[in-house]
Design an enzyme around this catalytic site. Structure first.
Site, short mmCIF file in Angstrom:
data_model
loop_
_atom_site.label_atom_id
_atom_site.label_comp_id
_atom_site.label_asym_id
_atom_site.label_seq_id
_atom_site.Cartn_x
_atom_site.Cartn_y
_atom_site.Cartn_z
N ASP A 1 0.84 -1.19 0.00
CA ASP A 1 0.00 0.00 0.00
C ASP A 1 0.87 1.24 0.00
OD1 ASP A 1 -0.06 1.12 3.17
OD2 ASP A 1 0.37 -1.02 2.96
N SER A 2 0.47 2.24 -0.78
CA SER A 2 1.15 3.52 -0.85
C SER A 2 2.62 3.33 -1.23
CB SER A 2 0.98 4.27 0.47
OG SER A 2 1.38 5.62 0.36
N ALA A 3 3.55 3.83 -0.42
CA ALA A 3 4.97 3.63 -0.73
C ALA A 3 5.30 2.16 -0.85
CB ALA A 3 5.83 4.28 0.37
#
Length: 347
Positions: free
Chosen positions: A177-179
């Site tokens: 998720d995300s980074a």
């Protein structure tokens, strides 16, 4: 005469205080201009609070039947190189070991820890998968591509200890998720593209056939897609400055390699990609899905219209109290189940 002296001392005290405040203001301004650390600490504080609230909200969804092994050192030389393994209920394992989902947490490259996503990954494991939760070093202390190297080392560890851990190292899905989604996509690409592996200076731990899919939520996949005139730009400037160790990071040739969607190939594994309609990084997910589809890669994309009844923010999938979060979980599970066994899922 006494009154005048006191008045003079009072004025000098006020002037002195103003000089101190001015000095502090200049020092603060300089600190934010000369180093990413002040802004990073603010981001960490904000993200840590948000992660704690998200984790607490997931508490009610925790299954009782998931077992785990915690704090396994995948690189004995690095005290921060730890991972957890979550196992589905015995009744859901079947005759063969389940697919192994290796998840990389988010945090803008400057914050986050595996505990932030542990509750969510317990829920995913209860749906019939072995889930590995990987920690990595964050910036500014660690710069690109350190997290990718660490994830690759974690994959080598999982492969070497597959029998001991009771996992299937021949069927791995990289997720994040995300980074963490960017890191997962980067390692998926270097695993399946020798050219990208050379550019990153990393020898893949897995063979391409061992990597059967990716599960990617809300990641940043191309620095050029950031709207540098938006309110979100300040955040991205801080995290990329931290991650590359260069204030003028856009002039750094490494940013091209970081921008993984520019380098995907037809060998990239089948992918589930999603982001919320109010996520400033949503254009990245849409662009990655389009780039992979143009390469002939199987993509299951979950996006929402601009006028979706509830604006879905960054990391919307962690909210299992609303319909969109539940739908994302169900679609993720269906995607993982659909990878099947035997035939190469790329075809």
């Amino acid at each position: 005469m006494v009154t005048e002296r006191r008045g003079g001392r009072g004025k000098r005290w006020v002037v002195g205080l103003l000089l101190v405040l001015l000095t502090l203001a200049i020092a603060t301004w300089a600190a934010f201009r000369l180093s990413p650390w002040p802004s990073v600490l603010l981001i960490r504080w904000t993200f840590d609070r948000g992660a704690a609230e998200t984790s607490a909200a997931l508490q009610k969804h925790l299954p009782a039947s998931v077992s785990e092994r915690r704090g396994l050192a995948y690189d004995p030389r690095d005290p921060e190189a730890l991972l957890d393994v979550y196992y589905p209920p015995e009744g859901q394992r079947g005759a063969q070991r389940p697919t192994t989902v290796v998840w990389v947490h988010g945090g803008g490259f400057v914050s986050g820890r595996r505990d932030d996503v542990a509750n969510y990954l317990h829920v995913l494991a209860a749906r019939g998968f072995v889930v590995v939760n990987v920690d990595y070093r964050i910036s500014p202390g660690a710069t690109w591509p350190t997290p990718a190297r660490q994830l690759n080392a974690a994959l080598a560890y999982l492969q070497a200890h597959a029998d001991e851990l009771d996992i299937d190292a021949t069927r791995i899905v990289l997720a994040g998720d995300s980074a963490g989604a960017q890191i997962a996509a980067e390692v998926a690409n270097l695993t399946t593209s020798p050219v990208h592996a050379r550019h990153m200076g990393i020898v893949p731990a897995l063979k391409p056939t061992q990597l059967v899919g990716t599960l990617l939520f809300c990641g940043p996949y191309d620095a050029a897609l950031v709207d540098w005139d938006s309110a979100f730009a300040g955040f991205m400037r801080t995290v990329l400055w931290s991650y590359f160790g260069e204030k003028d990071f856009m002039a750094d040739p490494r940013v091209d390699t970081f921008s993984v969607l520019r380098h995907v190939t037809p060998s990239f594994p089948p992918s589930f990609i999603s982001a919320g309609n109010a996520d400033p990084l949503e254009p990245h997910s849409r662009a990655l899905a389009a780039s992979l589809e143009a390469q002939g890669v199987k993509v299951d994309a979950l996006f929402f219209p601009d006028d979706y009844v509830d604006a879905l923010p960054h990391e919307y999938q962690f909210n299992l109290d609303n319909e969109a979060g539940q739908h994302a979980m169900d679609r993720s599970v269906a995607f993982l189940q659909g990878l099947g066994r035997g035939a190469d899922p790329r075809h």
